[in-house]
Write an enzyme that holds these catalytic residues in place. Structure first.
Site, PDB file in Angstrom:
ATOM      1  N   ASP A  59      10.579  56.802 -13.705  1.00  0.00           N
ATOM      2  CA  ASP A  59      11.045  55.413 -13.792  1.00  0.00           C
ATOM      3  C   ASP A  59      12.577  55.372 -13.767  1.00  0.00           C
ATOM      4  OD1 ASP A  59      11.477  56.366 -16.329  1.00  0.00           O
ATOM      5  OD2 ASP A  59      10.473  54.717 -17.367  1.00  0.00           O
ATOM      6  N   SER A  60      13.213  56.555 -13.656  1.00  0.00           N
ATOM      7  CA  SER A  60      14.650  56.606 -13.373  1.00  0.00           C
ATOM      8  C   SER A  60      14.937  55.958 -12.019  1.00  0.00           C
ATOM      9  CB  SER A  60      15.168  58.052 -13.396  1.00  0.00           C
ATOM     10  OG  SER A  60      14.338  58.883 -12.616  1.00  0.00           O
ATOM     11  N   ASP A  98       5.480  58.157 -13.462  1.00  0.00           N
ATOM     12  CA  ASP A  98       5.825  57.548 -14.745  1.00  0.00           C
ATOM     13  C   ASP A  98       5.131  56.207 -14.907  1.00  0.00           C
ATOM     14  OD1 ASP A  98       7.416  58.759 -16.658  1.00  0.00           O
ATOM     15  OD2 ASP A  98       9.274  58.380 -15.561  1.00  0.00           O
ATOM     16  N   LYS A 128       2.761  59.994 -16.516  1.00  0.00           N
ATOM     17  CA  LYS A 128       3.599  60.415 -17.650  1.00  0.00           C
ATOM     18  C   LYS A 128       3.877  59.199 -18.523  1.00  0.00           C
ATOM     19  CE  LYS A 128       8.189  61.672 -17.289  1.00  0.00           C
ATOM     20  NZ  LYS A 128       8.840  60.655 -18.147  1.00  0.00           N
ATOM     21  N   GLU A 130       5.922  57.917 -22.305  1.00  0.00           N
ATOM     22  CA  GLU A 130       6.893  58.248 -23.347  1.00  0.00           C
ATOM     23  C   GLU A 130       6.327  57.917 -24.728  1.00  0.00           C
ATOM     24  OE1 GLU A 130      10.660  56.346 -22.602  1.00  0.00           O
ATOM     25  OE2 GLU A 130      10.818  57.205 -20.591  1.00  0.00           O
ATOM     26  N   GLU A 197      13.236  65.782 -23.711  1.00  0.00           N
ATOM     27  CA  GLU A 197      14.520  65.337 -23.160  1.00  0.00           C
ATOM     28  C   GLU A 197      15.599  65.340 -24.232  1.00  0.00           C
ATOM     29  OE1 GLU A 197      14.394  61.831 -20.701  1.00  0.00           O
ATOM     30  OE2 GLU A 197      16.576  61.680 -20.624  1.00  0.00           O
TER      31      GLU A 197
END
Ligand code: KIV
Length: 279
Positions: A59-60, A98, A128, A130, A197
């Protein structure tokens, strides 16, 4: 035809498709996992040809493709569009997508629906997410639907408004112990790997040794099972973001800018196109 496994070192490993089981094998034999982000067909094709193990449709994309300051605004539809382009280019690597902010935090039904959309509409190989203990119900539900889940702990950019800063996480003993608990819980819930991270290298190494599943680090030092970087950072496309954990493998910003400047000058001077470039 022989059914024996081909001997190592004959190039077969570079052609064999990467699966979550293969990542587990890599951890058990101490082979490091190389992961990079990609968001479009053309770069994903180069990455796959180069032999990357895992392509993360991160999602960057919110930052490096769409120009947002944080990853919060990117939508599920936008992530699906990026991921479908990447999947069309990849023949060997494992493609993980993501789940964007808002597509899973609500409840496990929403999370499963979002993960199913990603799998059906992109052809990706897993998702993925978070977070730690607070997403366990969703992780379990998605995993039981047969969808591989990668966790993400430490600095979790979707929670930037809670943290207020992008500084190194888990530097206090309490936060470090919470991270260890979260990692164990994610493994128990069925995650096949976890991104760590921006946490202290010693803590990342400790978690990698404690857990059976692979830990992929970004700003987490060398003691993890693999590394991930944002492609635009390591290629030096993005000159505004230069944290110490990014190594530049190219300075594409300058190369591309020079190419654009030369083209503009050639058009203005009428040296482009010449007779060989005309019909
Ligand atoms: O979105 C992303 O690119 C990521 C990596 C930084 C791991 O989550």
């Amino acid at each position: 035809m022989s059914t024996e496994t081909p001997p190592k070192g004959d190039g077969s490993d570079r052609r064999r498709k990467v699966t979550t089981a293969r990542l587990a094998e890599m951890k058990s034999r101490g082979e490091k996992i190389a992961m990079l982000t990609a968001y479009d067909f053309s770069f994903a094709k180069i990455l796959d040809r180069a032999g990357i193990d895992v392509v993360l449709v991160g999602d960057s994309a919110a930052n490096v493709i769409h120009g947002f300051e944080t990853t919060v605004p990117i939508t599920l539809d936008q992530m699906i569009s990026h991921a479908a382009s990447v999947v069309r280019a990849v023949q060997r690597a494992l493609v993980i997508v993501d789940m964007p902010f808002g597509s899973y935090q609500g409840n496990s039904t929403l999370a499963l629906e979002s993960a199913v959309r990603i799998m059906k509409e992109t052809g990706g190989h897993g998702v993925k997410m978070e977070g730690g203990e607070f997403i366990l119900d969703s992780v379990k539900r998605i995993v039981s639907a047969g969808i591989p889940v990668m966790g993400h702990l430490g600095l979790t950019p979707q929670s930037i408004y809670k943290f207020g800063t992008y500084v190194v996480r888990a530097t206090s003993e309490d936060e470090a112990e919470q991270l260890v608990r979260d990692a164990r819980a994610l493994q128990k819930a069925g995650c096949f790997a976890i991104v760590l991270e921006k946490i202290p290298a010693q803590l990342a190494e400790r978690v990698s040794k404690l857990l059976a599943i692979p830990m992929i680090g970004i700003g987490a030092g060398p003691g993890v099972d693999g590394q991930v970087l944002v492609m635009h950072d390591m290629l030096g496309i993005n000159t505004e973001f230069e944290p110490r954990f990014v190594r530049h493998y190219a300075r594409l910003h300058d190369i591309v800018k020079t190419a654009f400047e030369t083209y503009i000058a050639d058009v203005k001077s009428t040296s482009f196109p010449n007779s060989d470039e005309s019909y």
